[in-house]
Design a protein around this motif. Sequence first.
Motif, PDB file in Angstrom:
ATOM      1  N   ALA A  58      33.966  51.477  43.537  1.00  0.00           N
ATOM      2  CA  ALA A  58      33.894  51.282  42.084  1.00  0.00           C
ATOM      3  C   ALA A  58      35.238  51.534  41.405  1.00  0.00           C
ATOM      4  O   ALA A  58      35.297  52.121  40.319  1.00  0.00           O
ATOM      5  CB  ALA A  58      32.815  52.185  41.479  1.00  0.00           C
ATOM      6  N   ILE A  59      36.289  51.070  42.045  1.00  0.00           N
ATOM      7  CA  ILE A  59      37.609  51.164  41.420  1.00  0.00           C
ATOM      8  C   ILE A  59      37.680  50.110  40.329  1.00  0.00           C
ATOM      9  O   ILE A  59      37.340  48.944  40.549  1.00  0.00           O
ATOM     10  CB  ILE A  59      38.717  50.952  42.462  1.00  0.00           C
ATOM     11  CG1 ILE A  59      38.683  52.077  43.498  1.00  0.00           C
ATOM     12  CG2 ILE A  59      40.082  50.883  41.783  1.00  0.00           C
ATOM     13  CD1 ILE A  59      39.601  51.858  44.661  1.00  0.00           C
ATOM     14  N   THR A  60      38.116  50.518  39.156  1.00  0.00           N
ATOM     15  CA  THR A  60      38.183  49.600  38.024  1.00  0.00           C
ATOM     16  C   THR A  60      39.602  49.098  37.807  1.00  0.00           C
ATOM     17  O   THR A  60      40.580  49.799  38.085  1.00  0.00           O
ATOM     18  CB  THR A  60      37.665  50.268  36.746  1.00  0.00           C
ATOM     19  OG1 THR A  60      38.424  51.449  36.492  1.00  0.00           O
ATOM     20  CG2 THR A  60      36.200  50.634  36.885  1.00  0.00           C
ATOM     21  N   ASP A  61      39.687  47.905  37.312  1.00  0.00           N
ATOM     22  CA  ASP A  61      40.975  47.273  37.058  1.00  0.00           C
ATOM     23  C   ASP A  61      40.862  46.518  35.750  1.00  0.00           C
ATOM     24  O   ASP A  61      39.821  45.927  35.446  1.00  0.00           O
ATOM     25  CB  ASP A  61      41.319  46.317  38.208  1.00  0.00           C
ATOM     26  CG  ASP A  61      42.739  45.814  38.159  1.00  0.00           C
ATOM     27  OD1 ASP A  61      43.060  44.888  38.926  1.00  0.00           O
ATOM     28  OD2 ASP A  61      43.546  46.335  37.364  1.00  0.00           O
ATOM     29  N   TYR A  62      41.949  46.527  34.986  1.00  0.00           N
ATOM     30  CA  TYR A  62      41.939  45.903  33.682  1.00  0.00           C
ATOM     31  C   TYR A  62      43.212  45.092  33.460  1.00  0.00           C
ATOM     32  O   TYR A  62      44.298  45.471  33.916  1.00  0.00           O
ATOM     33  CB  TYR A  62      41.847  46.964  32.578  1.00  0.00           C
ATOM     34  CG  TYR A  62      40.606  47.813  32.648  1.00  0.00           C
ATOM     35  CD1 TYR A  62      40.613  49.025  33.330  1.00  0.00           C
ATOM     36  CD2 TYR A  62      39.425  47.400  32.045  1.00  0.00           C
ATOM     37  CE1 TYR A  62      39.473  49.802  33.415  1.00  0.00           C
ATOM     38  CE2 TYR A  62      38.273  48.173  32.118  1.00  0.00           C
ATOM     39  CZ  TYR A  62      38.305  49.365  32.813  1.00  0.00           C
ATOM     40  OH  TYR A  62      37.168  50.130  32.893  1.00  0.00           O
ATOM     41  N   ALA A  63      43.060  44.007  32.728  1.00  0.00           N
ATOM     42  CA  ALA A  63      44.237  43.294  32.256  1.00  0.00           C
ATOM     43  C   ALA A  63      44.961  44.184  31.251  1.00  0.00           C
ATOM     44  O   ALA A  63      44.337  44.983  30.546  1.00  0.00           O
ATOM     45  CB  ALA A  63      43.824  41.979  31.610  1.00  0.00           C
ATOM     46  N   ASP A  64      46.260  44.036  31.190  1.00  0.00           N
ATOM     47  CA  ASP A  64      47.057  44.897  30.308  1.00  0.00           C
ATOM     48  C   ASP A  64      46.591  44.825  28.859  1.00  0.00           C
ATOM     49  O   ASP A  64      46.636  45.827  28.137  1.00  0.00           O
ATOM     50  CB  ASP A  64      48.537  44.509  30.401  1.00  0.00           C
ATOM     51  CG  ASP A  64      49.174  44.942  31.710  1.00  0.00           C
ATOM     52  OD1 ASP A  64      50.261  44.438  32.027  1.00  0.00           O
ATOM     53  OD2 ASP A  64      48.577  45.797  32.404  1.00  0.00           O
ATOM     54  N   PHE A  65      46.139  43.659  28.440  1.00  0.00           N
ATOM     55  CA  PHE A  65      45.813  43.485  27.026  1.00  0.00           C
ATOM     56  C   PHE A  65      44.503  44.166  26.620  1.00  0.00           C
ATOM     57  O   PHE A  65      44.165  44.202  25.438  1.00  0.00           O
ATOM     58  CB  PHE A  65      45.781  41.996  26.635  1.00  0.00           C
ATOM     59  CG  PHE A  65      44.962  41.122  27.548  1.00  0.00           C
ATOM     60  CD1 PHE A  65      45.582  40.323  28.497  1.00  0.00           C
ATOM     61  CD2 PHE A  65      43.585  41.080  27.437  1.00  0.00           C
ATOM     62  CE1 PHE A  65      44.840  39.502  29.337  1.00  0.00           C
ATOM     63  CE2 PHE A  65      42.828  40.267  28.266  1.00  0.00           C
ATOM     64  CZ  PHE A  65      43.453  39.475  29.213  1.00  0.00           C
TER      65      PHE A  65
END
Length: 128
Positions: A58-65
């Motif tokens: 459940a590692i989360t990743d996000y776009a910079d914006f």
Amino acid sequence: QVQLVQSGGGLVQPGGSLRLSCVASGLTLELDHYAIGWFRQAPGKDREAVSCISSQDAITDYADFVKGRFTIHRDNAENTVFLQMNSLKPEDTAVYYCAMPCGRDTVTGAWYHTKRSWGQGTQVTVSS
């Protein structure tokens, strides 16, 4: 056959919050065996990745914006993934799509392109 059904979205003022939900069905395994995430497409623009939650860890990743404003999480028992969107801006206006799989290329760090299962899309409009 995987089916992703979305709910949530709507019209909100700048600075407001919304939560999107996506229920997955037709999975061979439990939801935590899949990387699942959210994409969006604004009028006249290409579809872009917003966030992804990995399988197992459940590692989360996000776009910079959206970093620091959006949060992705999932409820494995309900086969549901959520996108909590806070501090919304007019530039967040788009049709949002739930999709699987998702993730980044481990060499380039770019969100990778692949055949995905998509939700039906839901409109998010941020406007005063």
